[in-house]
Design an enzyme around this catalytic site. Structure first.
Site, PDB file in Angstrom:
ATOM      1  N   SER A 195      -3.078  -7.770   2.991  1.00  0.00           N
ATOM      2  CA  SER A 195      -3.281  -7.605   4.436  1.00  0.00           C
ATOM      3  C   SER A 195      -3.683  -8.944   5.063  1.00  0.00           C
ATOM      4  CB  SER A 195      -4.358  -6.556   4.711  1.00  0.00           C
ATOM      5  OG  SER A 195      -3.946  -5.315   4.204  1.00  0.00           O
ATOM      6  N   ARG A 221      -1.834  -5.972  -8.367  1.00  0.00           N
ATOM      7  CA  ARG A 221      -0.720  -6.888  -8.064  1.00  0.00           C
ATOM      8  C   ARG A 221      -0.556  -7.963  -9.123  1.00  0.00           C
ATOM      9  NH1 ARG A 221      -3.084  -8.138  -2.240  1.00  0.00           N
ATOM     10  NH2 ARG A 221      -4.836  -8.274  -3.664  1.00  0.00           N
ATOM     11  N   HIS A 279       0.842  -1.219   0.000  1.00  0.00           N
ATOM     12  CA  HIS A 279       0.000   0.000   0.000  1.00  0.00           C
ATOM     13  C   HIS A 279       0.868   1.256   0.000  1.00  0.00           C
ATOM     14  CE1 HIS A 279      -3.034  -2.653   2.321  1.00  0.00           C
ATOM     15  NE2 HIS A 279      -3.622  -2.376   1.172  1.00  0.00           N
ATOM     16  N   LYS A 304     -15.276  -8.112   4.109  1.00  0.00           N
ATOM     17  CA  LYS A 304     -14.137  -8.412   4.993  1.00  0.00           C
ATOM     18  C   LYS A 304     -14.461  -8.104   6.450  1.00  0.00           C
ATOM     19  CE  LYS A 304     -10.461  -7.436   1.622  1.00  0.00           C
ATOM     20  NZ  LYS A 304      -9.457  -6.429   1.217  1.00  0.00           N
TER      21      LYS A 304
HETATM   22  O1  PNS Z   1      -8.578  -2.740   0.306  1.00  0.00           O
HETATM   23  P1  PNS Z   1      -9.859  -3.252  -0.293  1.00  0.00           P
HETATM   24  O2  PNS Z   1     -10.636  -4.049   0.727  1.00  0.00           O
HETATM   25  O3  PNS Z   1      -9.637  -4.015  -1.574  1.00  0.00           O
HETATM   26  O4  PNS Z   1     -10.721  -1.962  -0.671  1.00  0.00           O
HETATM   27  C1  PNS Z   1     -12.027  -2.076  -1.157  1.00  0.00           C
HETATM   28  C2  PNS Z   1     -12.806  -0.774  -0.926  1.00  0.00           C
HETATM   29  C3  PNS Z   1     -12.824  -0.442   0.552  1.00  0.00           C
HETATM   30  C4  PNS Z   1     -12.139   0.341  -1.717  1.00  0.00           C
HETATM   31  C5  PNS Z   1     -14.270  -0.973  -1.453  1.00  0.00           C
HETATM   32  O5  PNS Z   1     -14.864  -2.048  -0.795  1.00  0.00           O
HETATM   33  C6  PNS Z   1     -15.107   0.291  -1.294  1.00  0.00           C
HETATM   34  O6  PNS Z   1     -15.020   1.174  -2.125  1.00  0.00           O
HETATM   35  N1  PNS Z   1     -15.903   0.348  -0.197  1.00  0.00           N
HETATM   36  C7  PNS Z   1     -16.734   1.498   0.090  1.00  0.00           C
HETATM   37  C8  PNS Z   1     -18.171   1.250  -0.321  1.00  0.00           C
HETATM   38  C9  PNS Z   1     -18.338   1.379  -1.825  1.00  0.00           C
HETATM   39  O7  PNS Z   1     -18.174   2.439  -2.396  1.00  0.00           O
HETATM   40  N2  PNS Z   1     -18.696   0.255  -2.453  1.00  0.00           N
HETATM   41  C10 PNS Z   1     -19.038   0.209  -3.848  1.00  0.00           C
HETATM   42  C11 PNS Z   1     -17.846   0.204  -4.727  1.00  0.00           C
HETATM   43  S1  PNS Z   1     -18.382  -0.279  -6.299  1.00  0.00           S
END
Ligand code: PNS
Length: 165
Positions: free
Chosen positions: A133, A95, A22, A46
């Site tokens: 993570s 990645r 990150h 998660k």
């Molecule tokens: O580190 P991650 O878990 O891959 O990140 C994913 C994250 C947190 C960016 C994604 O789940 C997110 O954007 N969550 C906020 C809610 C949202 O906007 N969801 C719709 C996205 S299409």
């Protein structure tokens, strides 16, 4: 909160916890953008180990050297956060091919919600392409060596967390 005439990026994620992978993406975003918001969001698929407040503290601790970075927790849609801060782009790390399908879904949905905000991908440094993570937590839980994959502050926090459990 909106900074005019500056190019603003949002680096979103669950950051549970932040890794060198990150950090690499955040540092590289800082080379391109004037302001970089690291946004701690909820990923509904998660279950978290660290609380949002702990994640903010940890990210702030390891990005102290980056003047352009501001770390913010947001409880809602990523696109709403981007609109609130006047973001030009969402930056994600890529990645491997296995990331692609999920990232395409995320990008397509965010573009549908707001077509003015671009999602851009930075290929993760090869040294970190295997890090996630989840893997870091798994290794830390069983006392494995994680010093090459997370900063010392995060290593200590993980040790502390698993001692509590
Ligand atoms: O580190 P991650 O878990 O891959 O990140 C994913 C994250 C947190 C960016 C994604 O789940 C997110 O954007 N969550 C906020 C809610 C949202 O906007 N969801 C719709 C996205 S299409």
């Amino acid at each position: 909160m909106i900074v005019t005439n500056q190019k603003i990026a949002v680096v979103p994620g669950s950051f549970d916890p932040i890794t060198y992978g990150h950090l690499d993406i955040i540092e590289r975003a800082c080379k391109i953008f004037d302001k970089v918001y690291v946004s701690v969001l909820r990923n509904s698929s998660k279950k978290g180990l660290f609380s949002p407040e702990e994640r903010i503290d940890l990210i702030s601790g390891v990005t102290k050297h980056l003047d352009k970075v501001e770390v913010i927790q947001f409880d809602g849609l990523l696109i709403d956060f981007c609109q609130q801060v006047g973001a030009d782009a969402i930056i994600r790390g890529l990645r491997a091919v296995s990331d692609f399908e999920y990232e395409m879904q995320l990008t397509s949905m965010n573009r549908k919600l707001d077509s003015h905000i671009e999602t851009m991908y930075i290929m993760t440094n090869n040294n970190y392409s295997f890090i996630s993570s989840s893997i870091v937590k798994e290794v830390a839980k069983y006392g494995g060596k994680i010093e090459d994959i997370v900063p010392p502050l995060i290593e200590d926090a993980l040790k502390e967390k698993f001692k509590e459990q």
